[in-house]
Design an enzyme around this catalytic site. Sequence first.
Site, PDB file in Angstrom:
ATOM      1  CB  CYS A   1      -0.932  -0.018   1.209  1.00  0.00           C
ATOM      2  SG  CYS A   1      -1.924   1.479   1.375  1.00  0.00           S
TER       3      CYS A   1
ATOM      4  CB  CYS B   1      -0.367   2.461   4.075  1.00  0.00           C
ATOM      5  SG  CYS B   1      -1.868   1.812   3.379  1.00  0.00           S
ATOM      6  CG  ASP B   2       3.314   1.116   4.391  1.00  0.00           C
ATOM      7  OD1 ASP B   2       2.904   1.637   5.442  1.00  0.00           O
ATOM      8  OD2 ASP B   2       3.066  -0.052   4.068  1.00  0.00           O
TER       9      ASP B   2
END
Length: 317
Positions: free
Chosen positions: A140, A143-144
């Site tokens: 993701c 997200c990261d």
Amino acid sequence: MSEVREVIIIGSGPAGLTAAIYTARANLKPLLIEGEPSSTSDQPGGQLMLTTEVENYPGFIDGIMGPELMQNMRAQAARFGTEILTEKVTDVDFTEQPFKVRVGDREYLARTVIVSTGAQALMLGLEAEQRLLGHGLSTCATCDGFFFRGQEIAVVGGGDSAVEEATFLTKFADKVTIIHRRDELRASKIMQDRAFANPKIDFLWNSQVTDILGDEKVTGLTVKSTVDSSESTLDVTGVFVAIGHRPNTDLFAGKLAMEQDTGYLITKADSAYTDVDGVFACGDVQDHVYRQAITAAGSGCMAAIDAERWLEANSDH
Ligand code: NAP
């Protein structure tokens, strides 16, 4: 006769647990069947159990570890009286009221069911993926991506997800190499053009990742040519696998309306209603667009409110 419950929730990621918190606080005494720890697709807590730090979930100034966030949500759901069963649903019958939810040879009855079984990111099937997920390996970018500032990283895949994630990641990384197993992208033309024009994106064509290197953190990749089988090493400190997602909907085949090609459950616009009256769906099992913990939690809240209002409207007294 078994007790007929007001609501059974299947699945325990942010969507299911939020639905549990809301329905428990509405005094509906939910039963939440959270899945079994041994299985990837039925992992209690869902995909966040496979991540490390979560920095974009509102309310946590310094971030929070994915498993801790889920543990907190679970404890919050339990605090309001959610009954939690750590088992796997083996069959459902939505053909008549009350609905039947089977767990092995036991049967639970309910007037409403909330489906929040989530989705799983497809992986390459390498042993190293288990070890390095959350330690330089991610599925993701939203997200990261932030953790890879100034680094050289790779994205595996050739579809819209891979190209979109690679483009997004160039906001943080110095260089992003898209590794694709063919010599032509599957992604839409406009996204391809954007990626080709981005000076930070490189392409490694006709290449399959055969290993992810590093003991505690990603240090590189072993890549094999699909043309002549030669192997090479790519030094990267991060790798994003973007080869697609699969919703966990096998249990509902032929029982709930789902998208034909992808298997995602279909919900009615601006609601958690499925095509079966009294069955609701929320979270990644019905969302292939946003796929965030916060959007899953939001849709879990919607499902709980929809179920509560449905029960109210369909009550005899
Ligand atoms: P996808 O379109 O199925 O593409 C998956 C890609 O991963 C393909 O290029 C495939 O290679 C590759 N792949 C699959 N298994 C692999 C493996 N084991 N090893 C190496 N490579 C592998 O999936 P997606 O990109 O996640 O997109 C899913 C859907 O969402 C699509 O309909 C897409 O259009 C849509 N989407 C849209 C947007 C947008 O419009 N902004 C963004 C993301 C996704 P091959 O090409 O060789 O099969």
